[in-house]
Design an enzyme around this catalytic site. Sequence first.
Site, PDB file in Angstrom:
ATOM      1  N   GLU A  97       0.843  -1.196   0.000  1.00 26.93           N
ATOM      2  CA  GLU A  97       0.000   0.000   0.000  1.00 26.93           C
ATOM      3  C   GLU A  97       0.879   1.248   0.000  1.00 26.93           C
ATOM      4  OE1 GLU A  97      -2.497   1.605  -0.890  1.00 26.93           O
ATOM      5  OE2 GLU A  97      -4.078   0.727   0.325  1.00 26.93           O
ATOM      6  N   ASP A  98       0.373   2.312  -0.579  1.00 18.63           N
ATOM      7  CA  ASP A  98       1.132   3.563  -0.592  1.00 18.63           C
ATOM      8  C   ASP A  98       1.062   4.268   0.758  1.00 18.63           C
ATOM      9  OD1 ASP A  98      -1.563   4.219  -0.878  1.00 18.63           O
ATOM     10  OD2 ASP A  98      -1.273   5.556  -2.580  1.00 18.63           O
ATOM     11  N   ASP A 101      -3.879   5.375   6.344  1.00 20.11           N
ATOM     12  CA  ASP A 101      -4.420   6.594   6.942  1.00 20.11           C
ATOM     13  C   ASP A 101      -5.397   6.187   8.049  1.00 20.11           C
ATOM     14  OD1 ASP A 101      -5.705   9.117   7.361  1.00 20.11           O
ATOM     15  OD2 ASP A 101      -5.245   9.725   5.315  1.00 20.11           O
ATOM     16  N   PHE A 150      -1.770  16.236   3.881  1.00 19.25           N
ATOM     17  CA  PHE A 150      -2.173  15.614   2.620  1.00 19.25           C
ATOM     18  C   PHE A 150      -0.947  15.553   1.726  1.00 19.25           C
ATOM     19  CE2 PHE A 150      -3.961  15.060  -1.540  1.00 19.25           C
ATOM     20  CZ  PHE A 150      -4.960  14.135  -1.300  1.00 19.25           C
ATOM     21  N   ARG A 163       1.148  12.017  -9.170  1.00 16.98           N
ATOM     22  CA  ARG A 163       1.652  10.656  -8.909  1.00 16.98           C
ATOM     23  C   ARG A 163       3.108  10.508  -9.334  1.00 16.98           C
ATOM     24  NH1 ARG A 163      -2.462   7.175  -7.597  1.00 16.98           N
ATOM     25  NH2 ARG A 163      -4.489   7.588  -8.504  1.00 16.98           N
TER      26      ARG A 163
END
Length: 174
Positions: A97-98, A101, A150, A163
């Site tokens: 996963e990037d 959160d 963010f 990206r």
Amino acid sequence: MANVIKELISEKDVDEKIRILGEQISKDYEGKEVHLICVLKGSIFFTCELAKHISVPVTLDFMSVSSYGNEKNSSGVVRIVKDLDENIEGKEVIVIEDIVDTGRTLSYLLQLLQERHPKSLALCTLLDKPERRTHEVEVDYTGFQIPDEFVVGYGLDYAQKYRNLPYIGVLTEE
């Protein structure tokens, strides 16, 4: 308003951390084959680079799960956009996963994958925001813990943009 991006983690630091994670996974799975599940779209850059640094045999599959759309905040509704192509039963699986959160999406995804009876199931994330956690998620391999900002770059986006940045940056509006 214009978007402004301030570098949070340099390309060099990201590359070094991915190398270290690959070496740790190689050590932990010595003598085994690992099946990486790349959670699209955000973790594609991380997954590809990580796989290069894993010395044990690697197979790869992709899954797309969404709860964000084009917003900065999760909608709260998790939906599978693309499911796996291969059966994971009996495999040593690592979900890539990037960012972790709130944990809502990953909690759902990990439960779904566990029901498919892999031999083992681990989670590897490039970024972790533990202070945002609302759902319990055990992260086995973490690149960086970051503050509640963010972020974009290295696969992470805002409305499909940014990206391709080679570093992790904080996105603000000016």
